[in-house]
Write a protein that holds these residues in place. Sequence first.
Motif, PDB file in Angstrom:
ATOM      1  N   GLY A  32      78.547  25.793  60.017  1.00  0.00           N
ATOM      2  CA  GLY A  32      78.766  27.175  59.621  1.00  0.00           C
ATOM      3  C   GLY A  32      78.149  27.512  58.287  1.00  0.00           C
ATOM      4  N   CYS A  33      77.194  26.740  57.880  1.00  0.00           N
ATOM      5  CA  CYS A  33      76.618  26.870  56.545  1.00  0.00           C
ATOM      6  C   CYS A  33      75.736  28.109  56.430  1.00  0.00           C
ATOM      7  CB  CYS A  33      75.810  25.620  56.237  1.00  0.00           C
ATOM      8  SG  CYS A  33      75.132  25.594  54.581  1.00  0.00           S
ATOM      9  N   GLY A  34      75.835  28.781  55.326  1.00  0.00           N
ATOM     10  CA  GLY A  34      75.024  29.956  55.073  1.00  0.00           C
ATOM     11  C   GLY A  34      73.551  29.642  54.902  1.00  0.00           C
ATOM     12  N   LEU A  35      73.220  28.383  54.671  1.00  0.00           N
ATOM     13  CA  LEU A  35      71.822  27.987  54.533  1.00  0.00           C
ATOM     14  C   LEU A  35      71.044  28.288  55.803  1.00  0.00           C
ATOM     15  CD1 LEU A  35      69.658  26.510  52.841  1.00  0.00           C
ATOM     16  CD2 LEU A  35      70.440  24.398  53.887  1.00  0.00           C
ATOM     17  N   PHE A  36      71.663  28.085  56.954  1.00  0.00           N
ATOM     18  CA  PHE A  36      70.992  28.348  58.221  1.00  0.00           C
ATOM     19  C   PHE A  36      70.896  29.841  58.504  1.00  0.00           C
ATOM     20  CE2 PHE A  36      72.814  24.059  58.920  1.00  0.00           C
ATOM     21  CZ  PHE A  36      71.605  23.381  58.956  1.00  0.00           C
ATOM     22  N   ALA A  37      71.764  30.625  57.905  1.00  0.00           N
ATOM     23  CA  ALA A  37      71.725  32.075  58.097  1.00  0.00           C
ATOM     24  C   ALA A  37      70.774  32.757  57.123  1.00  0.00           C
ATOM     25  CB  ALA A  37      73.128  32.656  57.939  1.00  0.00           C
ATOM     26  N   ALA A  38      70.280  32.026  56.150  1.00  0.00           N
ATOM     27  CA  ALA A  38      69.421  32.614  55.123  1.00  0.00           C
ATOM     28  C   ALA A  38      68.172  33.301  55.682  1.00  0.00           C
ATOM     29  CB  ALA A  38      69.042  31.562  54.080  1.00  0.00           C
ATOM     30  N   PRO A  39      67.444  32.697  56.628  1.00  0.00           N
ATOM     31  CA  PRO A  39      66.265  33.414  57.142  1.00  0.00           C
ATOM     32  C   PRO A  39      66.605  34.765  57.779  1.00  0.00           C
ATOM     33  CG  PRO A  39      66.197  31.111  57.799  1.00  0.00           C
ATOM     34  CD  PRO A  39      67.539  31.352  57.183  1.00  0.00           C
ATOM     35  N   CYS A  40      67.725  34.831  58.476  1.00  0.00           N
ATOM     36  CA  CYS A  40      68.142  36.106  59.072  1.00  0.00           C
ATOM     37  C   CYS A  40      68.490  37.112  57.986  1.00  0.00           C
ATOM     38  CB  CYS A  40      69.346  35.904  59.984  1.00  0.00           C
ATOM     39  SG  CYS A  40      69.016  34.921  61.440  1.00  0.00           S
ATOM     40  N   ARG A  41      69.160  36.663  56.963  1.00  0.00           N
ATOM     41  CA  ARG A  41      69.564  37.578  55.888  1.00  0.00           C
ATOM     42  C   ARG A  41      68.358  38.069  55.085  1.00  0.00           C
ATOM     43  NH1 ARG A  41      74.859  37.833  56.302  1.00  0.00           N
ATOM     44  NH2 ARG A  41      76.062  35.980  56.803  1.00  0.00           N
ATOM     45  N   VAL A  42      67.385  37.185  54.848  1.00  0.00           N
ATOM     46  CA  VAL A  42      66.177  37.579  54.115  1.00  0.00           C
ATOM     47  C   VAL A  42      65.378  38.587  54.940  1.00  0.00           C
ATOM     48  CG1 VAL A  42      63.966  36.739  53.230  1.00  0.00           C
ATOM     49  CG2 VAL A  42      66.067  35.465  52.753  1.00  0.00           C
ATOM     50  N   ALA A  43      65.245  38.340  56.226  1.00  0.00           N
ATOM     51  CA  ALA A  43      64.531  39.284  57.089  1.00  0.00           C
ATOM     52  C   ALA A  43      65.247  40.631  57.122  1.00  0.00           C
ATOM     53  CB  ALA A  43      64.411  38.715  58.497  1.00  0.00           C
ATOM     54  N   SER A  44      66.550  40.603  57.174  1.00  0.00           N
ATOM     55  CA  SER A  44      67.335  41.838  57.184  1.00  0.00           C
ATOM     56  C   SER A  44      67.126  42.626  55.894  1.00  0.00           C
ATOM     57  CB  SER A  44      68.810  41.505  57.365  1.00  0.00           C
ATOM     58  OG  SER A  44      69.598  42.666  57.265  1.00  0.00           O
ATOM     59  N   ALA A  45      67.163  41.925  54.779  1.00  0.00           N
ATOM     60  CA  ALA A  45      66.963  42.606  53.490  1.00  0.00           C
ATOM     61  C   ALA A  45      65.568  43.219  53.405  1.00  0.00           C
ATOM     62  CB  ALA A  45      67.181  41.619  52.348  1.00  0.00           C
ATOM     63  N   GLY A  46      64.577  42.509  53.919  1.00  0.00           N
ATOM     64  CA  GLY A  46      63.214  43.046  53.910  1.00  0.00           C
ATOM     65  C   GLY A  46      63.077  44.280  54.784  1.00  0.00           C
ATOM     66  N   LEU A  47      63.730  44.276  55.921  1.00  0.00           N
ATOM     67  CA  LEU A  47      63.665  45.440  56.814  1.00  0.00           C
ATOM     68  C   LEU A  47      64.403  46.647  56.252  1.00  0.00           C
ATOM     69  CD1 LEU A  47      64.136  43.691  60.267  1.00  0.00           C
ATOM     70  CD2 LEU A  47      62.094  44.879  59.459  1.00  0.00           C
ATOM     71  N   LYS A  48      65.477  46.390  55.528  1.00  0.00           N
ATOM     72  CA  LYS A  48      66.270  47.503  54.999  1.00  0.00           C
ATOM     73  C   LYS A  48      65.543  48.280  53.910  1.00  0.00           C
ATOM     74  CE  LYS A  48      70.737  45.672  56.277  1.00  0.00           C
ATOM     75  NZ  LYS A  48      71.989  45.048  55.844  1.00  0.00           N
ATOM     76  N   ILE A  49      64.450  47.748  53.412  1.00  0.00           N
ATOM     77  CA  ILE A  49      63.661  48.450  52.393  1.00  0.00           C
ATOM     78  C   ILE A  49      62.909  49.636  53.013  1.00  0.00           C
ATOM     79  CG2 ILE A  49      61.681  48.179  50.834  1.00  0.00           C
ATOM     80  CD1 ILE A  49      62.556  45.283  50.436  1.00  0.00           C
ATOM     81  N   PRO A  51      62.135  52.974  54.568  1.00  0.00           N
ATOM     82  CA  PRO A  51      62.900  54.221  54.598  1.00  0.00           C
ATOM     83  C   PRO A  51      63.174  54.702  56.030  1.00  0.00           C
ATOM     84  CG  PRO A  51      60.973  54.415  53.162  1.00  0.00           C
ATOM     85  CD  PRO A  51      60.851  53.126  53.888  1.00  0.00           C
ATOM     86  N   LEU A  52      64.286  55.334  56.219  1.00  0.00           N
ATOM     87  CA  LEU A  52      64.747  55.980  57.442  1.00  0.00           C
ATOM     88  C   LEU A  52      65.122  55.017  58.566  1.00  0.00           C
ATOM     89  CD1 LEU A  52      62.312  59.038  57.642  1.00  0.00           C
ATOM     90  CD2 LEU A  52      64.638  58.997  56.738  1.00  0.00           C
ATOM     91  N   VAL A  53      64.279  54.081  58.933  1.00  0.00           N
ATOM     92  CA  VAL A  53      64.559  53.219  60.078  1.00  0.00           C
ATOM     93  C   VAL A  53      64.921  51.787  59.688  1.00  0.00           C
ATOM     94  CG1 VAL A  53      63.092  54.555  61.634  1.00  0.00           C
ATOM     95  CG2 VAL A  53      62.114  52.657  60.347  1.00  0.00           C
ATOM     96  N   GLY A  54      64.926  51.495  58.419  1.00  0.00           N
ATOM     97  CA  GLY A  54      65.163  50.126  57.965  1.00  0.00           C
ATOM     98  C   GLY A  54      66.498  49.553  58.398  1.00  0.00           C
ATOM     99  N   HIS A  55      67.561  50.320  58.220  1.00  0.00           N
ATOM    100  CA  HIS A  55      68.895  49.817  58.578  1.00  0.00           C
ATOM    101  C   HIS A  55      69.050  49.652  60.083  1.00  0.00           C
ATOM    102  CE1 HIS A  55      70.778  49.726  54.630  1.00  0.00           C
ATOM    103  NE2 HIS A  55      70.036  50.778  54.334  1.00  0.00           N
ATOM    104  N   ILE A  56      68.418  50.506  60.836  1.00  0.00           N
ATOM    105  CA  ILE A  56      68.475  50.379  62.299  1.00  0.00           C
ATOM    106  C   ILE A  56      67.674  49.159  62.750  1.00  0.00           C
ATOM    107  CG2 ILE A  56      67.829  51.486  64.473  1.00  0.00           C
ATOM    108  CD1 ILE A  56      68.291  54.193  62.976  1.00  0.00           C
ATOM    109  N   ALA A  57      66.505  48.974  62.173  1.00  0.00           N
ATOM    110  CA  ALA A  57      65.662  47.836  62.539  1.00  0.00           C
ATOM    111  C   ALA A  57      66.284  46.505  62.103  1.00  0.00           C
ATOM    112  CB  ALA A  57      64.280  47.986  61.919  1.00  0.00           C
ATOM    113  N   ALA A  58      67.101  46.534  61.064  1.00  0.00           N
ATOM    114  CA  ALA A  58      67.714  45.311  60.554  1.00  0.00           C
ATOM    115  C   ALA A  58      68.974  44.921  61.309  1.00  0.00           C
ATOM    116  CB  ALA A  58      68.033  45.475  59.071  1.00  0.00           C
ATOM    117  N   ALA A  59      69.454  45.757  62.183  1.00  0.00           N
ATOM    118  CA  ALA A  59      70.700  45.464  62.899  1.00  0.00           C
ATOM    119  C   ALA A  59      70.660  44.139  63.667  1.00  0.00           C
ATOM    120  CB  ALA A  59      71.054  46.618  63.830  1.00  0.00           C
ATOM    121  N   PRO A  60      69.603  43.827  64.412  1.00  0.00           N
ATOM    122  CA  PRO A  60      69.587  42.536  65.113  1.00  0.00           C
ATOM    123  C   PRO A  60      69.624  41.329  64.171  1.00  0.00           C
ATOM    124  CG  PRO A  60      67.939  43.995  66.039  1.00  0.00           C
ATOM    125  CD  PRO A  60      68.470  44.652  64.797  1.00  0.00           C
TER     126      PRO A  60
END
Length: 70
Positions: A32-49, A51-60
């Motif tokens: 359950g380590c957050g280290l394995f979730a890091a790539p998903c979280r980094v990709a999500s943060a990059g997508l959220k940048i 405008p307008l569609v970032g949060h929707i695109a980051a949902a997966p």
Amino acid sequence: MIEHQNPPSLHRRLLRAVALGSSIALLLATAGCGLFAAPCRVASAGLKIVPLVGHIAAAPTDVCADVIDP
């Protein structure tokens, strides 16, 4: 000429068993380590940048991170 290989010694088999057991223990300890979730979280943060569609695109990727590290 056919060469015969000697079977592994008891010491070598014991070392292999210990190495396998410690590897399995390490994998279970970090399941359950957050280290394995890091790539998903980094990709999500990059997508959220974006405008307008970032949060929707980051949902997966957010779901991916939440599944790995609840």
